[in-house]
Motif scaffolding. Structure first.
Motif, PDB file in Angstrom:
ATOM      1  N   ALA A 113       0.836  -1.203   0.000  1.00 12.44           N
ATOM      2  CA  ALA A 113       0.000   0.000   0.000  1.00 12.44           C
ATOM      3  C   ALA A 113       0.870   1.252   0.000  1.00 12.44           C
ATOM      4  O   ALA A 113       0.554   2.237  -0.685  1.00 12.44           O
ATOM      5  N   ARG A 114       1.982   1.208   0.734  1.00 13.52           N
ATOM      6  CA  ARG A 114       2.896   2.363   0.738  1.00 13.52           C
ATOM      7  C   ARG A 114       3.503   2.585  -0.639  1.00 13.52           C
ATOM      8  O   ARG A 114       3.638   3.733  -1.089  1.00 13.52           O
ATOM      9  N   GLU A 115       3.877   1.484  -1.292  1.00 15.90           N
ATOM     10  CA  GLU A 115       4.408   1.602  -2.658  1.00 15.90           C
ATOM     11  C   GLU A 115       3.360   2.210  -3.585  1.00 15.90           C
ATOM     12  O   GLU A 115       3.664   3.100  -4.385  1.00 15.90           O
ATOM     13  N   GLN A 116       2.113   1.713  -3.464  1.00 13.77           N
ATOM     14  CA  GLN A 116       1.032   2.266  -4.288  1.00 13.77           C
ATOM     15  C   GLN A 116       0.817   3.742  -3.972  1.00 13.77           C
ATOM     16  O   GLN A 116       0.581   4.548  -4.886  1.00 13.77           O
ATOM     17  N   MET A 117       0.924   4.088  -2.664  1.00 13.32           N
ATOM     18  CA  MET A 117       0.764   5.489  -2.269  1.00 13.32           C
ATOM     19  C   MET A 117       1.851   6.353  -2.910  1.00 13.32           C
ATOM     20  O   MET A 117       1.577   7.456  -3.388  1.00 13.32           O
ATOM     21  N   LYS A 118       3.092   5.822  -2.929  1.00 14.28           N
ATOM     22  CA  LYS A 118       4.177   6.575  -3.580  1.00 14.28           C
ATOM     23  C   LYS A 118       3.864   6.799  -5.048  1.00 14.28           C
ATOM     24  O   LYS A 118       4.016   7.908  -5.575  1.00 14.28           O
ATOM     25  N   LEU A 120       0.907   6.712  -6.478  1.00 15.64           N
ATOM     26  CA  LEU A 120      -0.241   7.624  -6.599  1.00 15.64           C
ATOM     27  C   LEU A 120       0.165   9.066  -6.319  1.00 15.64           C
ATOM     28  O   LEU A 120      -0.316   9.986  -6.982  1.00 15.64           O
ATOM     29  N   ARG A 121       1.056   9.266  -5.347  1.00 17.11           N
ATOM     30  CA  ARG A 121       1.542  10.630  -5.076  1.00 17.11           C
ATOM     31  C   ARG A 121       2.282  11.184  -6.293  1.00 17.11           C
ATOM     32  O   ARG A 121       2.131  12.350  -6.641  1.00 17.11           O
ATOM     33  N   SER A 122       3.100  10.318  -6.892  1.00 11.71           N
ATOM     34  CA  SER A 122       3.831  10.737  -8.092  1.00 11.71           C
ATOM     35  C   SER A 122       2.847  11.111  -9.189  1.00 11.71           C
ATOM     36  O   SER A 122       2.983  12.164  -9.841  1.00 11.71           O
ATOM     37  N   ILE A 123       1.812  10.247  -9.376  1.00 12.26           N
ATOM     38  CA  ILE A 123       0.798  10.524 -10.400  1.00 12.26           C
ATOM     39  C   ILE A 123       0.066  11.826 -10.058  1.00 12.26           C
ATOM     40  O   ILE A 123      -0.151  12.676 -10.937  1.00 12.26           O
ATOM     41  N   CYS A 124      -0.295  11.992  -8.748  1.00 14.83           N
ATOM     42  CA  CYS A 124      -0.984  13.208  -8.310  1.00 14.83           C
ATOM     43  C   CYS A 124      -0.125  14.438  -8.565  1.00 14.83           C
ATOM     44  O   CYS A 124      -0.628  15.485  -8.999  1.00 14.83           O
ATOM     45  N   SER A 125       1.161  14.305  -8.281  1.00 16.47           N
ATOM     46  CA  SER A 125       2.081  15.422  -8.510  1.00 16.47           C
ATOM     47  C   SER A 125       2.114  15.783  -9.989  1.00 16.47           C
ATOM     48  O   SER A 125       2.022  16.962 -10.355  1.00 16.47           O
ATOM     49  N   ASN A 126       2.210  14.754 -10.854  1.00 15.30           N
ATOM     50  CA  ASN A 126       2.207  15.003 -12.304  1.00 15.30           C
ATOM     51  C   ASN A 126       0.897  15.644 -12.742  1.00 15.30           C
ATOM     52  O   ASN A 126       0.881  16.606 -13.525  1.00 15.30           O
ATOM     53  N   LEU A 127      -0.217  15.093 -12.214  1.00 15.13           N
ATOM     54  CA  LEU A 127      -1.533  15.635 -12.572  1.00 15.13           C
ATOM     55  C   LEU A 127      -1.676  17.070 -12.073  1.00 15.13           C
ATOM     56  O   LEU A 127      -2.253  17.918 -12.770  1.00 15.13           O
ATOM     57  N   SER A 128      -1.146  17.345 -10.869  1.00 17.72           N
ATOM     58  CA  SER A 128      -1.203  18.720 -10.339  1.00 17.72           C
ATOM     59  C   SER A 128      -0.456  19.667 -11.259  1.00 17.72           C
ATOM     60  O   SER A 128      -0.916  20.786 -11.537  1.00 17.72           O
ATOM     61  N   SER A 129       0.707  19.208 -11.732  1.00 10.17           N
ATOM     62  CA  SER A 129       1.489  20.031 -12.671  1.00 10.17           C
ATOM     63  C   SER A 129       0.687  20.259 -13.943  1.00 10.17           C
ATOM     64  O   SER A 129       0.607  21.398 -14.463  1.00 10.17           O
ATOM     65  N   GLN A 130       0.081  19.181 -14.440  1.00  7.03           N
ATOM     66  CA  GLN A 130      -0.719  19.303 -15.662  1.00  7.03           C
ATOM     67  C   GLN A 130      -1.911  20.229 -15.442  1.00  7.03           C
ATOM     68  O   GLN A 130      -2.251  21.048 -16.298  1.00  7.03           O
ATOM     69  N   VAL A 131      -2.565  20.105 -14.280  1.00  6.35           N
ATOM     70  CA  VAL A 131      -3.708  20.959 -13.955  1.00  6.35           C
ATOM     71  C   VAL A 131      -3.265  22.421 -13.918  1.00  6.35           C
ATOM     72  O   VAL A 131      -3.953  23.310 -14.426  1.00  6.35           O
ATOM     73  N   ALA A 132      -2.091  22.670 -13.297  1.00  3.19           N
ATOM     74  CA  ALA A 132      -1.576  24.042 -13.227  1.00  3.19           C
ATOM     75  C   ALA A 132      -1.372  24.589 -14.634  1.00  3.19           C
ATOM     76  O   ALA A 132      -1.757  25.734 -14.934  1.00  3.19           O
ATOM     77  N   VAL A 133      -0.784  23.749 -15.506  1.00  2.70           N
ATOM     78  CA  VAL A 133      -0.558  24.177 -16.904  1.00  2.70           C
ATOM     79  C   VAL A 133      -1.902  24.442 -17.587  1.00  2.70           C
ATOM     80  O   VAL A 133      -2.101  25.467 -18.259  1.00  2.70           O
TER      81      VAL A 133
END
Length: 182
Positions: A113-118, A120-133
């Motif tokens: 679950a921690r690996e999946q969280m990492k 997902l956080r990476s994906i969220c971070s990428n998506l946040s960057s994309q959302v900002a753009v």
């Protein structure tokens, strides 16, 4: 006579010596007799004390035997309790073994679950960057839309004016045709 006198003197001295020895022996006998009486009393006291001790020892032995019986009963109870506790311990060990296995599985699941969280956080971070753009792009497009609306408004105003102008020209043309016909 002198020989007899000498012998008498010797006998008198011997008698005095014997009397002194006798007195000394009587004194010693008296002392020894007193010591004997003291020792006899001491022996009597010791025997009485020994009897008392023996009686006390009998009571102590009796009490100890009763206490021993109580302790034997207590020991039997404790042995029974110990057996119960051993059975309980065996049961707890079995349960603990099962719990340990479950804990190990849960720890494995937690690690995954921690690996999946990492991830997902990476994906969220990428998506946040994309959302900002995209928000930046959207903001730019909103600005463009506002400009376009203003331009459209101006064009609509110009179109209305143009239509009015065209209507006026058409009216003028009719009037001119009418005048031309006349």
């Amino acid at each position: 006579l002198t020989g007899q006198q000498q012998e008498i003197n010797n006998l008198i001295q011997r008698k005095i010596a014997v009397d002194e020895e006798n007195a000394r022996l009587k004194n010693e006998f008296s002392n020894l007799n007193q010591k004997f009486k003291d020792k006899s009393q001491e022996l009597k006291d010791t025997e009485e004390c020994a009897q008392k001790k023996e009686e006390q020892n009998r009571l102590v032995i009796k009490n100890l035997e009763e206490e021993n019986n109580g302790l034997n009963t207590c020991c039997a109870d404790l042995i029974n309790d110990l057996e119960k506790l051993r059975k309980q311990e065996a049961q707890w060990k079995t349960e603990k073994s099962g719990n340990d296995a479950r804990i190990k599985n849960l720890e494995t699941d937690l690690t995954e679950a921690r690996e999946q969280m990492k991830e997902l956080r990476s994906i969220c971070s990428n998506l946040s960057s994309q959302v900002a753009v995209k928000q930046e792009e959207l903001s730019q497009k909103d600005s463009d839309v506002i400009k376009a609306k203003k331009e459209l408004q101006q064009l609509q105003n110009l179109y209305r004016q143009n239509i009015e102008h065209t209507a006026q020209q058409a009216e003028l043309i009719k009037q001119l045709q009418a005048l031309n016909t006349d």
